[in-house]
Write a protein that holds these residues in place. Structure first.
Motif, PDB file in Angstrom:
ATOM      1  N   SER A   1      -6.693  -0.370   3.696  1.00 49.36           N
ATOM      2  CA  SER A   1      -6.388  -1.643   4.344  1.00 49.36           C
ATOM      3  C   SER A   1      -7.130  -1.744   5.671  1.00 49.36           C
ATOM      4  CB  SER A   1      -4.887  -1.753   4.598  1.00 49.36           C
ATOM      5  OG  SER A   1      -4.609  -2.931   5.316  1.00 49.36           O
ATOM      6  N   ASP A   2      -7.666  -2.930   5.940  1.00 47.86           N
ATOM      7  CA  ASP A   2      -8.265  -3.180   7.241  1.00 47.86           C
ATOM      8  C   ASP A   2      -7.368  -4.088   8.084  1.00 47.86           C
ATOM      9  OD1 ASP A   2      -8.619  -5.476   5.817  1.00 47.86           O
ATOM     10  OD2 ASP A   2     -10.746  -5.700   6.232  1.00 47.86           O
ATOM     11  N   SER A   3      -6.142  -4.241   7.632  1.00 47.97           N
ATOM     12  CA  SER A   3      -5.176  -5.089   8.334  1.00 47.97           C
ATOM     13  C   SER A   3      -4.845  -4.516   9.705  1.00 47.97           C
ATOM     14  CB  SER A   3      -3.896  -5.197   7.504  1.00 47.97           C
ATOM     15  OG  SER A   3      -2.936  -5.946   8.205  1.00 47.97           O
ATOM     16  N   ARG A   4      -4.577  -5.389  10.636  1.00 44.04           N
ATOM     17  CA  ARG A   4      -4.162  -4.970  11.975  1.00 44.04           C
ATOM     18  C   ARG A   4      -2.667  -5.169  12.166  1.00 44.04           C
ATOM     19  NH1 ARG A   4      -8.512  -8.209  15.270  1.00 44.04           N
ATOM     20  NH2 ARG A   4      -6.595  -8.741  16.306  1.00 44.04           N
ATOM     21  N   ILE A   5      -1.983  -5.594  11.112  1.00 42.32           N
ATOM     22  CA  ILE A   5      -0.542  -5.820  11.176  1.00 42.32           C
ATOM     23  C   ILE A   5       0.137  -4.969  10.114  1.00 42.32           C
ATOM     24  CG2 ILE A   5       1.310  -7.512  10.890  1.00 42.32           C
ATOM     25  CD1 ILE A   5      -0.732  -9.627  11.834  1.00 42.32           C
ATOM     26  N   LEU A   6       1.199  -4.306  10.493  1.00 46.00           N
ATOM     27  CA  LEU A   6       1.945  -3.444   9.591  1.00 46.00           C
ATOM     28  C   LEU A   6       3.385  -3.917   9.561  1.00 46.00           C
ATOM     29  CD1 LEU A   6       2.141  -0.761   7.932  1.00 46.00           C
ATOM     30  CD2 LEU A   6       2.609   0.378  10.111  1.00 46.00           C
ATOM     31  N   LEU A   7       3.878  -4.309   8.384  1.00 48.05           N
ATOM     32  CA  LEU A   7       5.282  -4.675   8.230  1.00 48.05           C
ATOM     33  C   LEU A   7       6.021  -3.469   7.680  1.00 48.05           C
ATOM     34  CD1 LEU A   7       4.944  -8.212   6.590  1.00 48.05           C
ATOM     35  CD2 LEU A   7       5.205  -7.635   9.007  1.00 48.05           C
ATOM     36  N   VAL A   8       7.046  -3.046   8.387  1.00 50.02           N
ATOM     37  CA  VAL A   8       7.797  -1.858   7.994  1.00 50.02           C
ATOM     38  C   VAL A   8       9.261  -2.230   7.870  1.00 50.02           C
ATOM     39  CG1 VAL A   8       8.403   0.505   8.655  1.00 50.02           C
ATOM     40  CG2 VAL A   8       6.155  -0.402   9.229  1.00 50.02           C
ATOM     41  N   GLY A   9       9.893  -1.788   6.799  1.00 53.38           N
ATOM     42  CA  GLY A   9      11.287  -2.127   6.574  1.00 53.38           C
ATOM     43  C   GLY A   9      12.249  -1.029   6.967  1.00 53.38           C
ATOM     44  N   SER A  10      11.781  -0.016   7.642  1.00 49.09           N
ATOM     45  CA  SER A  10      12.682   1.085   7.975  1.00 49.09           C
ATOM     46  C   SER A  10      13.665   0.669   9.061  1.00 49.09           C
ATOM     47  CB  SER A  10      11.886   2.304   8.445  1.00 49.09           C
ATOM     48  OG  SER A  10      11.241   2.022   9.652  1.00 49.09           O
ATOM     49  N   GLY A  11      14.822   1.243   9.005  1.00 47.65           N
ATOM     50  CA  GLY A  11      15.827   0.985  10.018  1.00 47.65           C
ATOM     51  C   GLY A  11      16.801  -0.125   9.686  1.00 47.65           C
TER      52      GLY A  11
ATOM     53  N   GLY B   1      -2.583   3.815   9.151  1.00 46.99           N
ATOM     54  CA  GLY B   1      -3.947   4.130   8.713  1.00 46.99           C
ATOM     55  C   GLY B   1      -4.362   3.328   7.494  1.00 46.99           C
ATOM     56  N   GLY B   2      -3.401   2.963   6.663  1.00 52.32           N
ATOM     57  CA  GLY B   2      -3.678   2.096   5.517  1.00 52.32           C
ATOM     58  C   GLY B   2      -4.394   2.740   4.352  1.00 52.32           C
TER      59      GLY B   2
ATOM     60  N   ASN C   1       8.910  13.357  11.885  1.00 54.62           N
ATOM     61  CA  ASN C   1       8.827  12.810  10.522  1.00 54.62           C
ATOM     62  C   ASN C   1       8.645  11.290  10.535  1.00 54.62           C
ATOM     63  OD1 ASN C   1       9.083  15.263   9.204  1.00 54.62           O
ATOM     64  ND2 ASN C   1      11.302  15.147   9.125  1.00 54.62           N
ATOM     65  N   ILE C   2       9.399  10.615  11.382  1.00 51.33           N
ATOM     66  CA  ILE C   2       9.280   9.154  11.474  1.00 51.33           C
ATOM     67  C   ILE C   2       7.921   8.778  12.062  1.00 51.33           C
ATOM     68  CG2 ILE C   2      10.189   7.102  12.633  1.00 51.33           C
ATOM     69  CD1 ILE C   2      12.991   8.508  12.442  1.00 51.33           C
ATOM     70  N   GLY C   3       7.502   9.493  13.098  1.00 54.13           N
ATOM     71  CA  GLY C   3       6.212   9.216  13.727  1.00 54.13           C
ATOM     72  C   GLY C   3       5.048   9.405  12.772  1.00 54.13           C
ATOM     73  N   ILE C   4       5.071  10.486  11.999  1.00 59.09           N
ATOM     74  CA  ILE C   4       3.991  10.744  11.023  1.00 59.09           C
ATOM     75  C   ILE C   4       3.983   9.653   9.962  1.00 59.09           C
ATOM     76  CG2 ILE C   4       3.293  12.283   9.156  1.00 59.09           C
ATOM     77  CD1 ILE C   4       2.685  14.046  11.270  1.00 59.09           C
ATOM     78  N   ALA C   5       5.148   9.233   9.505  1.00 58.37           N
ATOM     79  CA  ALA C   5       5.212   8.178   8.485  1.00 58.37           C
ATOM     80  C   ALA C   5       4.573   6.893   9.004  1.00 58.37           C
ATOM     81  CB  ALA C   5       6.663   7.925   8.070  1.00 58.37           C
ATOM     82  N   PHE C   6       4.899   6.502  10.231  1.00 60.88           N
ATOM     83  CA  PHE C   6       4.294   5.307  10.827  1.00 60.88           C
ATOM     84  C   PHE C   6       2.786   5.488  11.024  1.00 60.88           C
ATOM     85  CE2 PHE C   6       8.604   4.106  12.583  1.00 60.88           C
ATOM     86  CZ  PHE C   6       8.733   2.992  11.779  1.00 60.88           C
ATOM     87  N   TRP C   7       2.400   6.651  11.495  1.00 57.08           N
ATOM     88  CA  TRP C   7       0.983   6.945  11.748  1.00 57.08           C
ATOM     89  C   TRP C   7       0.167   6.802  10.461  1.00 57.08           C
ATOM     90  CZ3 TRP C   7      -2.025   7.948  15.937  1.00 57.08           C
ATOM     91  CH2 TRP C   7      -3.257   8.567  15.734  1.00 57.08           C
ATOM     92  N   LEU C   8       0.650   7.399   9.382  1.00 51.62           N
ATOM     93  CA  LEU C   8      -0.073   7.333   8.110  1.00 51.62           C
ATOM     94  C   LEU C   8      -0.050   5.923   7.528  1.00 51.62           C
ATOM     95  CD1 LEU C   8       1.127  10.702   6.571  1.00 51.62           C
ATOM     96  CD2 LEU C   8      -1.129  10.194   7.512  1.00 51.62           C
ATOM     97  N   ALA C   9       1.079   5.244   7.666  1.00 48.56           N
ATOM     98  CA  ALA C   9       1.158   3.860   7.167  1.00 48.56           C
ATOM     99  C   ALA C   9       0.179   2.973   7.929  1.00 48.56           C
ATOM    100  CB  ALA C   9       2.581   3.337   7.312  1.00 48.56           C
TER     101      ALA C   9
ATOM    102  N   VAL D   1       0.860  -1.178   0.000  1.00 54.71           N
ATOM    103  CA  VAL D   1       0.000   0.000   0.000  1.00 54.71           C
ATOM    104  C   VAL D   1       0.897   1.228   0.000  1.00 54.71           C
ATOM    105  CG1 VAL D   1      -1.859   1.233   1.167  1.00 54.71           C
ATOM    106  CG2 VAL D   1      -1.758  -1.266   1.283  1.00 54.71           C
ATOM    107  N   GLU D   2       0.806   2.006  -1.059  1.00 54.23           N
ATOM    108  CA  GLU D   2       1.606   3.230  -1.178  1.00 54.23           C
ATOM    109  C   GLU D   2       0.811   4.385  -0.589  1.00 54.23           C
ATOM    110  OE1 GLU D   2       3.372   3.711  -5.120  1.00 54.23           O
ATOM    111  OE2 GLU D   2       2.832   1.610  -5.484  1.00 54.23           O
ATOM    112  N   ILE D   3       1.371   4.987   0.452  1.00 54.15           N
ATOM    113  CA  ILE D   3       0.703   6.071   1.163  1.00 54.15           C
ATOM    114  C   ILE D   3       1.204   7.405   0.617  1.00 54.15           C
ATOM    115  CG2 ILE D   3       0.244   7.087   3.424  1.00 54.15           C
ATOM    116  CD1 ILE D   3      -0.674   4.151   3.189  1.00 54.15           C
TER     117      ILE D   3
END
Length: 120
Positions: A80-90, A59-60, A49-57, A19-21
Motif C-alpha cells: 500500500s502507498d496509502s498515507r492513511i491507516l484505519l485501525v479498529g483496535s480498542g 508499512g502496508g 506488541n501493540i506498537g509493532i502491530a501498528f508499525w507493520l500495519a 491488507v493482511e499483514i
C-alpha cells in the motif's frame, strides 16, 4: 472483512483494501529497536506488541484477497502507498464491544425510519 464491506457501501467510488499483514520473525526482530524508541516511555511487552502491530500495519506490506466469482479466494501480494491507516483496535475497550454498537446503530436507523413515516 465486514468492516471493509461496510466502508464500500458508504463510499462505493473509493477503492477500499483490507491488507493482511503477516511479518516474519526476522522482520519483527529488526523493527523492535525502532518501535521501542517510538513508544518510549511505555516499555511493557503489551506496549511493544501493540506498537509493532501498528508499525507493520503502517508499512502496508501484505496481501489482499482478490474476488473471483463472488468469493475472496485468491491472495495477492500487495504494498500500500496509502498515507492513511484505519485501525479498529480498542473498540472493545473503549466502546464496550462492537456488537452493542452494531445493535444500537440498527435500532437508531429503524427509529429514524419510523419517525420519518410518522412525519409524513
Amino acid at each position: 472483512m465486514a468492516g471493509v464491506k461496510e466502508l464500500r457501501k458508504i463510499a462505493p467510488l473509493r477503492r477500499w483494501n483490507l491488507v493482511e499483514i503477516d511479518a516474519e520473525l526476522l522482520k519483527l526482530t529488526m523493527e523492535t529497536k525502532s518501535v521501542l524508541s517510538l513508544i518510549y516511555p511505555s516499555n511493557t511487552y503489551m506496549d511493544l506488541n501493540i506498537g509493532i502491530a501498528f508499525w507493520l500495519a503502517a508499512g502496508g506490506d501484505g496481501c489482499v484477497s482478490e474476488e473471483i466469482n463472488g468469493n475472496n479466494n485468491l491472495k495477492v501480494k500487495y504494498k500500500s502507498d496509502s498515507r492513511i491507516l484505519l485501525v479498529g483496535s480498542g473498540a472493545d475497550e473503549q466502546c464496550g464491544g462492537y456488537g452493542r454498537h452494531r445493535t444500537k446503530f440498527r435500532e437508531s436507523r429503524l427509529l429514524l425510519i419510523n419517525q420519518y413515516y410518522l412525519i409524513l
